[in-house]
Design a protein around this motif. Structure first.
Motif, PDB file in Angstrom:
ATOM      1  N   MET A  70     102.026 -70.700 -32.038  1.00 56.15           N
ATOM      2  CA  MET A  70     102.406 -69.529 -31.311  1.00 56.15           C
ATOM      3  C   MET A  70     101.414 -69.304 -30.177  1.00 56.15           C
ATOM      4  SD  MET A  70     104.200 -67.030 -33.704  1.00 56.15           S
ATOM      5  CE  MET A  70     105.122 -67.595 -35.083  1.00 56.15           C
ATOM      6  N   THR A  71     101.916 -68.694 -29.133  1.00 56.42           N
ATOM      7  CA  THR A  71     101.054 -68.447 -27.978  1.00 56.42           C
ATOM      8  C   THR A  71     100.768 -66.972 -27.852  1.00 56.42           C
ATOM      9  OG1 THR A  71     102.937 -68.212 -26.498  1.00 56.42           O
ATOM     10  CG2 THR A  71     102.020 -70.424 -26.757  1.00 56.42           C
ATOM     11  N   THR A  72      99.686 -66.683 -27.194  1.00 56.72           N
ATOM     12  CA  THR A  72      99.336 -65.287 -26.927  1.00 56.72           C
ATOM     13  C   THR A  72      99.484 -65.029 -25.442  1.00 56.72           C
ATOM     14  OG1 THR A  72      97.026 -65.822 -26.602  1.00 56.72           O
ATOM     15  CG2 THR A  72      97.702 -65.246 -28.833  1.00 56.72           C
ATOM     16  N   SER A  73      99.641 -63.791 -25.075  1.00 53.12           N
ATOM     17  CA  SER A  73      99.833 -63.435 -23.679  1.00 53.12           C
ATOM     18  C   SER A  73      98.514 -63.143 -22.974  1.00 53.12           C
ATOM     19  CB  SER A  73     100.745 -62.209 -23.577  1.00 53.12           C
ATOM     20  OG  SER A  73     100.127 -61.120 -24.229  1.00 53.12           O
ATOM     21  N   GLU A  74      97.418 -63.342 -23.645  1.00 50.21           N
ATOM     22  CA  GLU A  74      96.130 -63.087 -23.015  1.00 50.21           C
ATOM     23  C   GLU A  74      95.743 -64.263 -22.117  1.00 50.21           C
ATOM     24  OE1 GLU A  74      93.072 -62.133 -25.764  1.00 50.21           O
ATOM     25  OE2 GLU A  74      94.343 -60.806 -26.933  1.00 50.21           O
ATOM     26  N   ALA A  75      95.388 -63.938 -20.916  1.00 54.61           N
ATOM     27  CA  ALA A  75      94.940 -64.975 -19.973  1.00 54.61           C
ATOM     28  C   ALA A  75      93.431 -65.126 -20.097  1.00 54.61           C
ATOM     29  CB  ALA A  75      95.308 -64.588 -18.547  1.00 54.61           C
ATOM     30  N   ARG A  76      92.978 -66.329 -19.886  1.00 57.14           N
ATOM     31  CA  ARG A  76      91.535 -66.544 -19.922  1.00 57.14           C
ATOM     32  C   ARG A  76      90.889 -65.905 -18.698  1.00 57.14           C
ATOM     33  NH1 ARG A  76      90.233 -72.585 -22.054  1.00 57.14           N
ATOM     34  NH2 ARG A  76      91.488 -72.465 -23.925  1.00 57.14           N
ATOM     35  N   ARG A  77      89.790 -65.295 -18.913  1.00 53.56           N
ATOM     36  CA  ARG A  77      89.074 -64.655 -17.818  1.00 53.56           C
ATOM     37  C   ARG A  77      87.777 -65.419 -17.572  1.00 53.56           C
ATOM     38  NH1 ARG A  77      89.526 -58.188 -18.999  1.00 53.56           N
ATOM     39  NH2 ARG A  77      91.790 -58.109 -18.973  1.00 53.56           N
ATOM     40  N   SER A  78      87.548 -65.743 -16.321  1.00 46.31           N
ATOM     41  CA  SER A  78      86.281 -66.368 -15.965  1.00 46.31           C
ATOM     42  C   SER A  78      85.549 -65.434 -15.017  1.00 46.31           C
ATOM     43  CB  SER A  78      86.505 -67.725 -15.305  1.00 46.31           C
ATOM     44  OG  SER A  78      87.197 -67.560 -14.092  1.00 46.31           O
ATOM     45  N   VAL A  79      84.327 -65.222 -15.321  1.00 49.14           N
ATOM     46  CA  VAL A  79      83.525 -64.317 -14.515  1.00 49.14           C
ATOM     47  C   VAL A  79      82.562 -65.159 -13.686  1.00 49.14           C
ATOM     48  CG1 VAL A  79      81.866 -62.438 -14.562  1.00 49.14           C
ATOM     49  CG2 VAL A  79      83.702 -62.530 -16.260  1.00 49.14           C
ATOM     50  N   ALA A  80      82.712 -65.072 -12.367  1.00 42.90           N
ATOM     51  CA  ALA A  80      81.816 -65.815 -11.480  1.00 42.90           C
ATOM     52  C   ALA A  80      80.528 -65.016 -11.319  1.00 42.90           C
ATOM     53  CB  ALA A  80      82.469 -66.019 -10.125  1.00 42.90           C
ATOM     54  N   PRO A  81      79.398 -65.704 -11.372  1.00 42.66           N
ATOM     55  CA  PRO A  81      78.137 -64.984 -11.194  1.00 42.66           C
ATOM     56  C   PRO A  81      77.996 -64.491  -9.760  1.00 42.66           C
ATOM     57  CG  PRO A  81      77.741 -67.324 -11.275  1.00 42.66           C
ATOM     58  CD  PRO A  81      79.185 -67.119 -11.595  1.00 42.66           C
ATOM     59  N   ALA A  82      77.403 -63.337  -9.600  1.00 42.23           N
ATOM     60  CA  ALA A  82      77.196 -62.769  -8.275  1.00 42.23           C
ATOM     61  C   ALA A  82      76.103 -63.541  -7.548  1.00 42.23           C
ATOM     62  CB  ALA A  82      76.798 -61.305  -8.388  1.00 42.23           C
ATOM     63  N   ILE A  83      76.314 -63.738  -6.265  1.00 46.23           N
ATOM     64  CA  ILE A  83      75.314 -64.430  -5.462  1.00 46.23           C
ATOM     65  C   ILE A  83      74.304 -63.402  -4.973  1.00 46.23           C
ATOM     66  CG2 ILE A  83      74.920 -65.763  -3.376  1.00 46.23           C
ATOM     67  CD1 ILE A  83      77.737 -66.847  -3.665  1.00 46.23           C
ATOM     68  N   ASP A  84      73.073 -63.635  -5.309  1.00 45.24           N
ATOM     69  CA  ASP A  84      72.015 -62.699  -4.929  1.00 45.24           C
ATOM     70  C   ASP A  84      71.264 -63.262  -3.727  1.00 45.24           C
ATOM     71  OD1 ASP A  84      70.254 -60.585  -4.902  1.00 45.24           O
ATOM     72  OD2 ASP A  84      68.936 -61.482  -6.412  1.00 45.24           O
ATOM     73  N   PHE A  85      71.645 -62.831  -2.532  1.00 46.23           N
ATOM     74  CA  PHE A  85      70.956 -63.249  -1.319  1.00 46.23           C
ATOM     75  C   PHE A  85      69.984 -62.158  -0.905  1.00 46.23           C
ATOM     76  CE2 PHE A  85      74.352 -66.338   0.076  1.00 46.23           C
ATOM     77  CZ  PHE A  85      73.507 -67.427  -0.005  1.00 46.23           C
ATOM     78  N   THR A  86      68.726 -62.464  -0.971  1.00 50.97           N
ATOM     79  CA  THR A  86      67.748 -61.544  -0.434  1.00 50.97           C
ATOM     80  C   THR A  86      67.689 -61.774   1.074  1.00 50.97           C
ATOM     81  OG1 THR A  86      65.967 -63.137  -0.758  1.00 50.97           O
ATOM     82  CG2 THR A  86      66.404 -61.600  -2.556  1.00 50.97           C
ATOM     83  N   ALA A  87      67.051 -60.888   1.791  1.00 48.54           N
ATOM     84  CA  ALA A  87      66.958 -61.007   3.242  1.00 48.54           C
ATOM     85  C   ALA A  87      66.194 -62.271   3.638  1.00 48.54           C
ATOM     86  CB  ALA A  87      66.286 -59.772   3.821  1.00 48.54           C
ATOM     87  N   THR A  88      65.177 -62.624   2.879  1.00 50.41           N
ATOM     88  CA  THR A  88      64.394 -63.819   3.189  1.00 50.41           C
ATOM     89  C   THR A  88      65.223 -65.077   2.995  1.00 50.41           C
ATOM     90  OG1 THR A  88      62.428 -62.666   2.404  1.00 50.41           O
ATOM     91  CG2 THR A  88      62.276 -65.041   2.639  1.00 50.41           C
ATOM     92  N   LYS A  89      65.952 -65.134   1.907  1.00 51.88           N
ATOM     93  CA  LYS A  89      66.779 -66.301   1.624  1.00 51.88           C
ATOM     94  C   LYS A  89      67.913 -66.417   2.639  1.00 51.88           C
ATOM     95  CE  LYS A  89      68.578 -68.659  -2.393  1.00 51.88           C
ATOM     96  NZ  LYS A  89      68.884 -68.551  -3.804  1.00 51.88           N
ATOM     97  N   ALA A  90      68.512 -65.305   3.018  1.00 51.29           N
ATOM     98  CA  ALA A  90      69.580 -65.317   4.004  1.00 51.29           C
ATOM     99  C   ALA A  90      69.047 -65.760   5.368  1.00 51.29           C
ATOM    100  CB  ALA A  90      70.227 -63.941   4.107  1.00 51.29           C
ATOM    101  N   ALA A  91      67.854 -65.296   5.745  1.00 49.59           N
ATOM    102  CA  ALA A  91      67.262 -65.701   7.019  1.00 49.59           C
ATOM    103  C   ALA A  91      66.932 -67.192   7.022  1.00 49.59           C
ATOM    104  CB  ALA A  91      66.020 -64.880   7.304  1.00 49.59           C
TER     105      ALA A  91
END
Length: 71
Positions: free
Chosen positions: A1-22
């Motif tokens: 039997m199947t369920t109606s729940e879809a798999r959820r994938s959570v992408a990690p947030a990209i943490d760009f500091t000002a120094t790294k972005a520069a």
């Protein structure tokens, strides 16, 4: 039997500091200017990197495709 729940994938947030972005911005700009020099400015005989035509001949068709004159 199947369920109606879809798999959820959570992408990690990209943490760009000002120094790294520069840093990323400056490296990207340097690389873009280097490519622009080799494709658009380097003429072979007047090359900054020696008196050879290797780079000019390697990017010759790209120069014409992008509208840079070379003859």
């Amino acid at each position: 039997m199947t369920t109606s729940e879809a798999r959820r994938s959570v992408a990690p947030a990209i943490d760009f500091t000002a120094t790294k972005a520069a840093l990323w911005l400056s490296l990207t700009a340097f690389f873009a200017l280097l490519v622009l020099y080799f494709v658009g400015v380097d003429q072979g005989a007047t090359s900054v990197f020696g008196d050879n035509m290797y780079i000019h001949e390697f990017v010759h068709d790209a120069r014409h495709l992008l509208g840079f004159p070379c003859h």
